[in-house]
Scaffold this motif. Sequence first.
Motif, PDB file in Angstrom:
ATOM      1  N   ARG A 105       0.836  -1.204   0.000  1.00 36.21           N
ATOM      2  CA  ARG A 105       0.000   0.000   0.000  1.00 36.21           C
ATOM      3  C   ARG A 105       0.871   1.254   0.000  1.00 36.21           C
ATOM      4  O   ARG A 105       0.596   2.201  -0.739  1.00 36.21           O
ATOM      5  CB  ARG A 105      -0.912   0.000   1.222  1.00 36.21           C
ATOM      6  N   ALA A 153     -10.952   9.616  -6.277  1.00 38.13           N
ATOM      7  CA  ALA A 153     -11.099   8.178  -6.059  1.00 38.13           C
ATOM      8  C   ALA A 153     -11.329   7.442  -7.374  1.00 38.13           C
ATOM      9  O   ALA A 153     -10.779   6.356  -7.607  1.00 38.13           O
ATOM     10  CB  ALA A 153     -12.249   7.916  -5.089  1.00 38.13           C
ATOM     11  N   THR A 157      -8.309   4.802  -8.797  1.00 37.23           N
ATOM     12  CA  THR A 157      -8.647   3.378  -8.934  1.00 37.23           C
ATOM     13  C   THR A 157      -8.698   2.970 -10.402  1.00 37.23           C
ATOM     14  O   THR A 157      -8.327   1.846 -10.753  1.00 37.23           O
ATOM     15  CB  THR A 157      -9.991   3.077  -8.254  1.00 37.23           C
ATOM     16  N   LEU A 160      -5.168   2.265 -11.573  1.00 39.74           N
ATOM     17  CA  LEU A 160      -4.731   0.945 -11.124  1.00 39.74           C
ATOM     18  C   LEU A 160      -5.341  -0.145 -12.005  1.00 39.74           C
ATOM     19  O   LEU A 160      -4.652  -1.090 -12.405  1.00 39.74           O
ATOM     20  CB  LEU A 160      -5.129   0.726  -9.671  1.00 39.74           C
ATOM     21  N   PRO A 244     -15.509   3.915  -8.116  1.00 40.55           N
ATOM     22  CA  PRO A 244     -14.227   3.595  -7.468  1.00 40.55           C
ATOM     23  C   PRO A 244     -14.212   2.195  -6.860  1.00 40.55           C
ATOM     24  O   PRO A 244     -13.180   1.517  -6.899  1.00 40.55           O
ATOM     25  CB  PRO A 244     -14.100   4.680  -6.395  1.00 40.55           C
ATOM     26  N   GLY A 248     -11.596  -0.370  -8.114  1.00 38.32           N
ATOM     27  CA  GLY A 248     -10.711  -0.834  -7.050  1.00 38.32           C
ATOM     28  C   GLY A 248     -10.755  -2.340  -6.888  1.00 38.32           C
ATOM     29  O   GLY A 248      -9.718  -2.985  -6.655  1.00 38.32           O
ATOM     30  N   THR A 249     -11.943  -2.925  -7.004  1.00 41.60           N
ATOM     31  CA  THR A 249     -12.079  -4.379  -6.897  1.00 41.60           C
ATOM     32  C   THR A 249     -11.353  -5.077  -8.034  1.00 41.60           C
ATOM     33  O   THR A 249     -10.657  -6.081  -7.826  1.00 41.60           O
ATOM     34  CB  THR A 249     -13.565  -4.772  -6.900  1.00 41.60           C
ATOM     35  N   LEU A 252      -7.649  -4.790  -7.391  1.00 40.67           N
ATOM     36  CA  LEU A 252      -7.236  -5.646  -6.279  1.00 40.67           C
ATOM     37  C   LEU A 252      -7.078  -7.095  -6.718  1.00 40.67           C
ATOM     38  O   LEU A 252      -6.173  -7.806  -6.266  1.00 40.67           O
ATOM     39  CB  LEU A 252      -8.268  -5.547  -5.147  1.00 40.67           C
TER      40      LEU A 252
END
Length: 261
Positions: A105, A153, A157, A160, A244, A248-249, A252
Amino acid sequence: MTATTTAATVTPVGRVLALATTEVLLILRNKTVAVSSILLPVGLGVFWTFQFSSYGDPARQAVSITLQLAVALAMGIYITATQTLVARRQARVLKRMRTSGLSDRGLLVATLAPSVVLGLLQLAVFAVVNVATGAPMPVDPLPLVLAVLGGLALVVTAALATSVITPTPERSQITTLPLMFVILGVGVVASLAPAEGWWPALMLAPGAAVGDLAQLAMTGGSWTAATAGLPAILPALVATVGWPVLFGTLALRRFRWDPRH
């Protein structure tokens, strides 16, 4: 002084700040990134201030603010953050830094923070220009704050998630284009759309909430009844959280630290 500096950098926060500072220098030294992610968004944002001069009309000012938010978020942060992540991954910097004592992180925060800070600085420039040109102030500042926070946000995300499907830094110029255009286009439409009818369905598109919240900030009526008697701000709030979480999921589950081939 050296001992103090060394002691500071061995702490987790010190490592994050040191790496983030290095990332800022790398961005500023890269002329292509500096122009496309800093100078171009600022130039467009200032241009739109005069191109869409509100003449005291809050609804018209909402369009200008939406464009400024969208260009800072999409070009200043999203594209830069995606390029940075992919470039560091391909150079194996991310993989090596995972053995430096930084948490995963903390490593991602240090890599992405410079893009976010530069984007916020662009928004600060736009705010100064708007005030200097006599633009009307928001009737309700809360939706505008939510637009900024939710937009941050969203693009972080999204960066990413986009890095997952981007094999090289050069390819990021292509993989980031669809979302960038969606944020710009849908955001402007949402800033003009009424709260009644089918228009809240625009919130299904990423970036629309930014325009809707900008409109509510300038014209008010966030908590007045709209479609189905629900508060006018509710669809934008759901989208501000939903996108987000979705990006984000995905990040991840699919984020990769090793270079892609």
